[in-house]
Design an enzyme around this catalytic site. Structure first.
Site, mmCIF file in Angstrom:
data_model
loop_
_atom_site.group_PDB
_atom_site.id
_atom_site.type_symbol
_atom_site.label_atom_id
_atom_site.label_comp_id
_atom_site.label_asym_id
_atom_site.label_seq_id
_atom_site.Cartn_x
_atom_site.Cartn_y
_atom_site.Cartn_z
ATOM 1 N N HIS A 1 0.845 -1.366 0.116
ATOM 2 C CA HIS A 1 -0.145 -0.012 -0.177
ATOM 3 C C HIS A 1 0.805 1.269 -0.080
ATOM 4 O O HIS A 1 0.366 2.308 -0.303
ATOM 5 C CB HIS A 1 -0.966 0.149 1.384
ATOM 6 C CG HIS A 1 -1.973 -1.086 1.373
ATOM 7 N ND1 HIS A 1 -2.881 -1.218 0.104
ATOM 8 C CD2 HIS A 1 -2.151 -1.942 2.119
ATOM 9 C CE1 HIS A 1 -3.635 -2.177 0.579
ATOM 10 N NE2 HIS A 1 -3.111 -2.706 1.774
ATOM 11 N N ASP B 1 -2.594 -10.791 -2.427
ATOM 12 C CA ASP B 1 -3.454 -10.113 -1.033
ATOM 13 C C ASP B 1 -4.610 -9.716 -1.237
ATOM 14 O O ASP B 1 -5.194 -9.496 -2.220
ATOM 15 C CB ASP B 1 -2.335 -8.970 -0.602
ATOM 16 C CG ASP B 1 -2.684 -8.447 1.023
ATOM 17 O OD1 ASP B 1 -2.181 -8.921 1.729
ATOM 18 O OD2 ASP B 1 -3.925 -7.599 0.945
ATOM 19 N N HIS C 1 -6.136 -7.291 -0.266
ATOM 20 C CA HIS C 1 -6.221 -5.912 -0.650
ATOM 21 C C HIS C 1 -5.645 -5.555 -1.782
ATOM 22 O O HIS C 1 -4.622 -6.145 -2.362
ATOM 23 C CB HIS C 1 -5.744 -4.974 0.642
ATOM 24 C CG HIS C 1 -6.430 -5.406 2.025
ATOM 25 N ND1 HIS C 1 -5.707 -6.287 2.955
ATOM 26 C CD2 HIS C 1 -7.607 -5.049 2.252
ATOM 27 C CE1 HIS C 1 -6.510 -6.518 3.714
ATOM 28 N NE2 HIS C 1 -7.550 -5.282 3.747
ATOM 29 N N ASP D 1 -4.463 -12.925 3.549
ATOM 30 C CA ASP D 1 -5.568 -12.301 4.181
ATOM 31 C C ASP D 1 -6.869 -12.765 3.524
ATOM 32 O O ASP D 1 -8.142 -12.409 4.194
ATOM 33 C CB ASP D 1 -5.778 -10.948 4.630
ATOM 34 C CG ASP D 1 -4.905 -10.142 3.597
ATOM 35 O OD1 ASP D 1 -4.491 -10.512 2.511
ATOM 36 O OD2 ASP D 1 -4.564 -8.883 3.762
HETATM 37 ZN ZN ZN Z 1 -3.783 -7.403 2.988
#
Ligand code: ZN
Length: 350
Positions: free
Chosen positions: A130, A167, A169, A254
Site C-alpha cells: 500500500h 493479497d 487488498h 488475508d
Molecule cells: Zn492485505
C-alpha cells in the site's frame, strides 16, 4: 529445487503492540516451519536455504519513495514513533526494520537472479504494497516488492517483471509505482469494493504502461474455485503474452476464510493451488525464477499454514497440510463467467 527463506528477528523491532499487524505473525510462522521441519533446528540439512537480509540503501528506497518521505519515516522513528495514518503506526525500531524488509526482498532477488536458489520467500514486515511514493498507509511503510523490482531491473539484464498480488487488498502503491511503465506488469486479485478503494477492472495503466496493469476485483465470498479460474483463465494468458523474465509475488494470506480482516473464502489448499499455477508459469516462461514477498495475513494459524504450504509447493512437495480445511462447498456465483469474460475482453484475451 533449492528454496531460499529470508528472515531476521530485526523484523520484530517494528513494535506495533496489540495492532493486528504485529510480530507474532512472523514468530508463529517460524514456529510452524520449525514444527514441520521446514526449518531444522538440529541439523544443517534444512530443506530451505536460510538467507540473512541486508538493509536497503536510501538510494534503493528512492527508486520508489520521495527522499522527503524516507526522512519523515526515519525522523518519526527516531523520535519514538507514532501514528502515520489511522491504520499505520511506527515504533523506535520501525525505520530499521523497514530498511531490512525492503532489503530482504532485494536479498531474495539477488539469490534468485544469481542462481543461489531457484526461488525465494522474503518473510518480512512491515508489509509494503500500500505504500506510495509519498504516503504510508494500510500498515505499510516502504513498498518492499516495488523497491526490489526496481532493483532487479537496474542490476540484472532483464526488462520484464510480472508482479502477482494475491493479497486480499489491492496493492495501490505497487500499481502507482508502475502505472506508466511497461517493464513491470502488475496483476492483482482483491476483494472489491474494499480497502483501499482502488483496483477496478478499468484501471489498466497509462501512457507507456497502458495494458500493463491488470486488476481482477472479486466479490466478497468468492473462494478457491473462483481464484483458480481467474489464475488459469486470466493470469496464465496474460503471463504467456508478457513473457516475464522474473515473477514476483505479493504474497498476502488475508483472503483466507478464517481471516477477520476481509471476507474472501480461500483455504490453505486454495493458496497452494495458486502457487502451483504461478510455479508452472515461471518454469515455462522464466526458468522458474520466483520471488515471494510477504504482505498481509492476520489469522496466525491460517497465515503460518499458508506460508508453509507455499514453501512446500516451491520445493516440489505435492502434499501440503491444511487442517483448517475448506469452507462449505457452494455453487458457482451467478454471473461469474460473464465477469471473467469482461476481464478478458478488457485485456483482449481470447
Ligand atoms: Zn492485505
Amino acid at each position: 529445487m533449492r528454496v531460499g527463506l529470508i528472515y531476521d528477528p530485526v523484523y520484530l523491532e517494528h513494535d506495533t503492540g496489540t495492532h493486528v499487524e504485529n510480530g507474532q505473525r512472523l514468530t508463529a510462522t517460524i514456529a510452524r516451519l520449525e514444527e514441520t521441519d521446514l526449518i531444522s533446528k538440529l541439523t544443517l540439512l534444512s530443506p530451505l536455504t536460510l538467507l540473512s537480509p541486508r538493509a536497503a540503501t536510501t538510494t534503493e528506497l528512492a527508486a520508489v519513495h520521495a527522499p522527503e518521505y524516507i526522512n519523515r519515516i526515519k525522523n518519526q522513528s527516531e523520535r519514538g514513533g507514532g501514528w502515520l495514518d489511522p491504520d499505520t503506526v511506527t515504533s523506535p525500531g520501525s525505520y530499521n526494520a523497514a530498511l531490512y524488509a525492503a532489503g530482504g526482498a532485494i536479498t531474495a532477488v539477488d539469490a534468485v537472479m544469481n542462481r543461489q536458489v531457484s526461488s525465494a520467500f522474503a518473510l518480512v514486515r512491515p508489509p509494503g504494497h500500500h505504500a506510495t511514493c509519498w504516503q504510508a498507509m494500510g500498515f505499510c511503510l516502504f513498498n518492499n516488492i516495488a523497491i526490489a523490482a526496481k532493483y532487479a531491473l537496474a542490476n540484472f539484464d532483464i526488462e520484464r517483471i510480472l508482479i502477482v498480488d494475491f493479497d486480499v487488498h489491492h496493492g495501490n502503491g505497487t500499481q502507482d509505482t508502475f502505472y506508466a511503465e511497461r517493464h513491470v506488469l502488475y496483476f492483482s486479485t482483491h476483494e472489491y469494493p474494499f480497502y483501499p478503494g482502488t483496483g477496478s477492472i478499468d484501471e489498466t495503466g497509462t501512457r507507456n504502461g497502458e495494458g500493463f496493469t491488470v486488476n481482477v476485483p472479486l466479490l466478497a465470498g468468492w473462494g478457491d474455485d473462483e481464484y483458480q479460474m481467474v489464475f488459469e483463465d486470466v493470469l496464465a494468458p496474460i503471463a504467456k503474452r508478457f513473457e516475464p523474465q522474473l515473477i514476483m509475488v505479493s504474497a498476502g494470506y488475508d483472503a483466507h476464510w478464517a481471516d477477520n480482516l476481509a471476507s474472501m473464502q480461500l483455504s490453505v489448499s486454495g493458496f497452494a493451488r495458486l502457487v502451483e499455477i504461478i510455479k508452472t508459469l515461471s518454469e515455462m516462461l522464466c526458468k522458474g525464477r520466483m520471488v515471494f514477498v510477504l504482505e498481509g495475513g492476520y489469522h496466525l494459524e491460517a497465515l503460518s499454514l499458508s506460508v508453509a504450504a507455499t514453501l512446500d509447493i516451491l520445493r516440489g512437495e505435492r502434499k501440503i497440510s491444511d487442517p483448517l480445511g475448506r469452507q462449505k462447498i457452494k455453487a458457482k456465483p451467478v454471473n461469474f463467467d460473464h465477469f471473467i469474460g469482461m476481464v478478458k475482453e478488457m485485456h483482449e484475451l481470447r
